[in-house]
Design a protein around this motif. Sequence first.
Motif, PDB file in Angstrom:
ATOM      1  N   UNK A 136       0.831  -1.204   0.000  1.00 27.66           N
ATOM      2  CA  UNK A 136       0.000   0.000   0.000  1.00 27.66           C
ATOM      3  C   UNK A 136       0.868   1.258   0.000  1.00 27.66           C
ATOM      4  N   UNK A 137       1.973   1.225   0.724  1.00 26.63           N
ATOM      5  CA  UNK A 137       2.901   2.358   0.729  1.00 26.63           C
ATOM      6  C   UNK A 137       3.446   2.587  -0.676  1.00 26.63           C
ATOM      7  N   UNK A 138       3.886   1.519  -1.326  1.00 21.52           N
ATOM      8  CA  UNK A 138       4.444   1.642  -2.674  1.00 21.52           C
ATOM      9  C   UNK A 138       3.414   2.218  -3.644  1.00 21.52           C
ATOM     10  N   UNK A 139       2.169   1.738  -3.537  1.00 17.55           N
ATOM     11  CA  UNK A 139       1.119   2.243  -4.421  1.00 17.55           C
ATOM     12  C   UNK A 139       0.846   3.721  -4.154  1.00 17.55           C
ATOM     13  N   UNK A 140       0.757   4.093  -2.879  1.00 19.75           N
ATOM     14  CA  UNK A 140       0.472   5.485  -2.522  1.00 19.75           C
ATOM     15  C   UNK A 140       1.580   6.419  -2.995  1.00 19.75           C
ATOM     16  N   UNK A 141       2.818   6.033  -2.802  1.00 20.72           N
ATOM     17  CA  UNK A 141       3.936   6.871  -3.246  1.00 20.72           C
ATOM     18  C   UNK A 141       3.890   7.075  -4.749  1.00 20.72           C
ATOM     19  N   UNK A 142       3.578   6.015  -5.476  1.00 18.57           N
ATOM     20  CA  UNK A 142       3.514   6.108  -6.936  1.00 18.57           C
ATOM     21  C   UNK A 142       2.371   7.008  -7.396  1.00 18.57           C
ATOM     22  N   UNK A 143       1.178   6.773  -6.856  1.00 17.32           N
ATOM     23  CA  UNK A 143       0.001   7.542  -7.277  1.00 17.32           C
ATOM     24  C   UNK A 143       0.121   9.006  -6.863  1.00 17.32           C
TER      25      UNK A 143
END
Length: 215
Positions: free
Chosen positions: A33-40
Amino acid sequence: MTYTTRDIQARLAALGYDPGPIDGLDGPKTRAAIAEALKVQNVKRVEELFHASGLHRIILHWTAGAEGLIELEQQHYHLIIDRSGRTHTGALKPEANASCHNGRYAAHTRALNTGSIGVALDAMAGAIESPFEPGEYPITQVQVQALAEAVADLCDTYQIPVSPYSVLTHAEVEPTLGVKQRSKWDITWLPDMTKPGDPVDVGDKLRSLIAAARL
């Protein structure tokens, strides 16, 4: 600013990313979820998902007080709304709770004061949870509306989403964020109710009013 794993999980959930249970454990679902949030969000560090002030949560209370503010209430909450709907500032600004290391902060929620703004309805002195008795100083409808408007302003100022993970009542802290409290039942009753209700259901009612006040 340093954030706990629980803080990060709650922030991710508030922003719409699923970290799994809000349990303070840095597992694979939280990391994904962290990786997705940072990307988005197009940021490089998890700290950039938070407001620069370090404030990321609003906890709603009642003071169990009667008419008139007292110094103890002003020490423990950043904003206090009286039964006439007037909003009063506490002794400390919300930013005092960005970091609680110096000991000068508003202590309103057990083990969850850091990053948390405390807003309280000044009411409910003498109230009994079961069998329910609202006492002589119950919450008023105008007070609830003033709370919604004050919290909506705080959400705009500190970029706090109106979600169960970031705007919640004291009674919701334990079931939603997993932080043990001492049998707190504020706020589980509102003026249109005959008895206290489920904490999350009542929290949802308040969040609906807060969201409407932001429009």
